[in-house]
Write an enzyme that holds these catalytic residues in place. Structure first.
Site, PDB file in Angstrom:
ATOM      1  N   SER A 108       0.768  -1.284   0.101  1.00 54.82           N
ATOM      2  CA  SER A 108      -0.080  -0.046   0.015  1.00 54.82           C
ATOM      3  C   SER A 108       0.803   1.267   0.126  1.00 54.82           C
ATOM      4  CB  SER A 108      -0.695   0.090   1.234  1.00 54.82           C
ATOM      5  OG  SER A 108      -1.496   1.150   1.343  1.00 54.82           O
TER       6      SER A 108
ATOM      7  N   ARG B  32     -19.634 -10.923 -47.748  1.00 50.87           N
ATOM      8  CA  ARG B  32     -18.512 -10.349 -47.018  1.00 50.87           C
ATOM      9  C   ARG B  32     -19.128  -9.373 -46.120  1.00 50.87           C
ATOM     10  NH1 ARG B  32     -14.144  -9.603 -50.378  1.00 50.87           N
ATOM     11  NH2 ARG B  32     -12.890  -8.186 -48.707  1.00 50.87           N
TER      12      ARG B  32
END
Length: 451
Positions: free
Chosen positions: A276, A315
């Site tokens: 921390s 496509r």
């Protein structure tokens, strides 16, 4: 923060697998497309579709030319693909127009890009195999070593019945065994060339199209799909689903490790933990948290790829682009999760003292089920359950241990096996060892050494 933490020079070592990420750079894509263009020319030369001398020149150039990815950007906003610009640059850089005219003959942009993607996905999955092997090997060792180490089994976050740490390791690894067994079929489905031409018919190549596709597949060491897969995106979707299951399994492992390392539980020690910025006593479970985060992110990305299976007609631009936005991150997340999991699985240390303390905590009520089943051999089961429940209430009210109250209430019963942690493990040790054997068999399968 950058648009994607996977590309961030700050966060990449936490969330990204560098080896996999390199396969999704612009440079890697250009190099792969050049390889495909060269292999295509050679296949067409072998089939007599273009002059063999030109095929040889194009193939040689594809291995030697260096094309700046940035030079392909112009026009992509209009065409959506870099292949037209790549072909122009290729032809210019060859400085042999009599040969260069045959570059990209009869192919379409999607053929080149999908095949180039497949070449890179082959390397992605090689990395996956390597890291999956490491995770399974480490979890097999944990399961074997700690098969009979008792710990509290928890359901809905509450103490339930005893289990073993080896059985927990097996629970983390068992889904990975199944996934490892499915990797070879996934590769067979996925690792194929794409060559269909403008609308999947290979019409520009005439009767020789099928031979060219077969030659291209052989030249690149990929499979021949036997037709066009421009709009058949199930293999891509299968890879994404596979990655989601991998990260999901590892996310469960991360969530469990986070809980087991909590203050007040402390039943495991991690091989690495985070500090921390303000609290010097903290040891944050950073790697388990990253596993859980990668799992959640992959689920969201997978949704995009599954939806992109709907490629319309011959496509489809929008669905294809949707894959581009999500697939690289899915692959990077999967392999980073495996890398983290290997580190954790190799270095987790169970805290046996804390585990035994948790088993004896809460007045020993974790043995209530075992006591009720033992007494059911001597009285009707509903009566046994009712009497044990009453003893549990007394244990809490009188701040006494269930084993003491049971001994007083049933002095003629031998209750020692009921309250012995090891005796209450059931199949946990067997399951742990069975998993270890299955995991090692899966590793042999991945390495190609299985009998």
């Amino acid at each position: 923060m950058s648009a994607s933490p996977f590309d961030s020079s700050i966060y990449r070592d936490l969330l990204a697998d560098r080896e996999t990420a390199r396969l999704f750079t612009d440079s890697a894509e250009v190099r792969a497309m050049l390889i495909v263009e060269g292999a295509l020319a050679r296949a067409q030369g072998a089939a007599g579709l273009i002059p063999e001398v030109s095929a040889a020149a194009i193939h040689r150039a594809s291995l030697e030319l260096q094309i700046d990815p940035g030079s392909l950007a112009s026009g992509v906003d209009e065409s959506a693909v870099p292949v037209p610009a790549l072909v122009r640059r290729f032809r210019d850089e060859m400085q042999a127009p009599e040969h260069a005219q045959w570059v990209h003959y009869g192919a379409t942009s999607q053929d080149i890009m999908d095949t180039a993607l497949t070449l890179r996905l082959r390397q992605v999955l090689a990395r996956t195999e390597e890291r999956l092997t490491a995770v399974l090997t480490a979890l097999a060792a944990q399961a074997d070593t700690h098969a009979a180490l008792p710990m509290t089994g928890r359901t809905y976050g509450q103490a339930a019945v005893p289990t073993s740490f080896g059985a927990l390791a097996a629970a983390w690894g068992r889904p990975l065994v199944t996934l490892a067994e499915g990797l070879a079929p996934l590769k067979e489905q996925l690792l194929r060339v794409s060559l269909g031409g403008a609308a999947g018919t290979l019409s520009a190549m005439g009767a020789g199209g099928a031979q060219v596709r077969a030659e291209l597949a052989q030249g690149l060491g990929l499979g021949d799909p036997g037709g066009s897969w421009h709009t058949a995106r199930q293999p891509i979707a299968a890879l994404s689903a596979f990655a989601t299951q991998v990260t999901g399994a590892l996310g469960k492992m991360g969530a469990d490790l986070t809980l087991l390392g909590m203050t007040g539980i402390g039943e495991i020690t991690l091989p690495a933990s985070g500090a921390s910025s303000t609290m010097p006593q903290k040891r944050n479970p950073v790697l388990p948290a990253a596993l859980s985060a990668l799992a959640a992110q992959t689920v969201g990305l997978n949704h995009t790829i599954q939806a992109a299976q709907v490629h319309t007609l011959q496509r489809d631009g929008s669905a294809w682009i949707g894959e581009w936005l999500a697939l690289p991150q899915v692959c990077i997340a999967m392999n980073r999760a495996l890398d983290i999991a290997a580190t954790l699985a190799e270095g987790i240390t169970p805290n046996a003292d804390a585990m035994r303390a948790a088993l004896s905590a809460n007045h020993g009520l974790i043995h209530a089920e075992a006591l009720s089943f033992h007494l059911a051999h001597h009285m009707p089961r509903p009566e046994a359950q009712a009497r044990v429940k009453a003893l549990c209430n007394r244990a809490v009210a009188e701040d006494r241990d269930l084993s003491d109250l049971a001994a007083e209430t049933f002095p003629d019963q031998d209750l020692a096996p009921v309250f012995a942690d090891e005796a209450a493990l059931g199949l946990a040790p067997v399951d742990a060892r069975n998993f270890a054997s299955a995991a090692r068999a899966a590793v042999s399968l991945l390495s190609g050494t299985a009998p």
